[in-house]
Design a protein around this motif. Structure first.
Motif, short mmCIF file in Angstrom:
data_model
loop_
_atom_site.label_atom_id
_atom_site.label_comp_id
_atom_site.label_asym_id
_atom_site.label_seq_id
_atom_site.Cartn_x
_atom_site.Cartn_y
_atom_site.Cartn_z
N ALA A 123 -0.01 -0.83 11.77
CA ALA A 123 0.15 -1.60 10.52
C ALA A 123 0.44 -0.67 9.34
N ARG A 165 -1.74 -7.07 5.40
CA ARG A 165 -1.92 -7.54 6.77
C ARG A 165 -3.40 -7.51 7.15
N THR A 185 -8.40 -5.18 7.07
CA THR A 185 -7.35 -5.74 6.23
C THR A 185 -6.73 -4.60 5.44
#
Length: 192
Positions: free
Chosen positions: A31, A172, A182
């Motif tokens: 991510a 995300r 997060t």
């Protein structure tokens, strides 16, 4: 010593300096790499609070040019581990609250992106602002500061960000991590 054992030992002795007792998982590391897609193609990518290096490894595996990376870690034991894994180039022992002098010493005048696993939630408001201002003082247009948290909201309060001239957006949520994480992104608020 395993990465988890090392982080657990450091977390137990320095809980406000070490964000978590477990290394960042692959899904979170990916991510962070995905967050770099929008980064300007020139300038340095700054990693703050590199820990045992899973995000560093993911960025290198994704083809990020090693010469663009500046990996900053405060803890001496973790710096030694990072240098063992990745070599000395671009691995810097330093304090994220004093980035101006660190950037000067490294010859960094343009920042394209910042990825952070700092325990910024535990920083004072003044120190949170020092970190953001230090990064954005040399940031290229479009640079984003991506920060992990294990709580639902931004680890830097929205009201403080607004007073300082920044905004926050959730990038995300990563459920496939322990603990679930997060990623939040900060940027100068220029009326976007």
């Amino acid at each position: 010593m395993s990465d988890t054992s090392l982080l657990l030992r450091l977390w137990l002795t320095k809980p406000r300096q070490i964000a978590t007792w477990t290394p960042t998982g692959r899904a979170v590391a990916q991510a962070f790499v995905d967050a770099l897609d929008a980064a300007p193609r020139q300038g340095h990518i700054i990693e703050l609070g590199a820990g045992t290096g899973p995000i560093t490894a993911a960025m290198l595996e994704a083809g990020i040019d090693r010469r663009r990376l500046c990996v900053v870690e405060y803890d001496h034991d973790l710096v030694a581990l990072l240098r063992q894994r990745f070599g000395n180039g671009g691995i810097v022992q330093g304090d994220a609250r004093a980035l101006g002098s660190l950037f000067d010493a490294q010859g960094i005048d343009q920042v394209a992106a910042i990825v952070s696993t700092l325990p910024i939630l535990h920083f004072s408001r003044a120190d949170q602002r020092r970190v953001l201002d230090g990064c954005f003082a040399r940031a290229l247009p479009g640079a984003l500061f991506t920060q992990i948290t294990y709580l639902p909201g931004s680890p830097v309060r929205q009201r403080a960000l607004e007073r300082w001239g920044y905004r926050a957006d959730r990038f995300r949520r990563v459920a496939r991590n322990w603990p679930p994480a997060t990623l939040w992104q900060y940027r100068p608020d220029v009326g976007l």
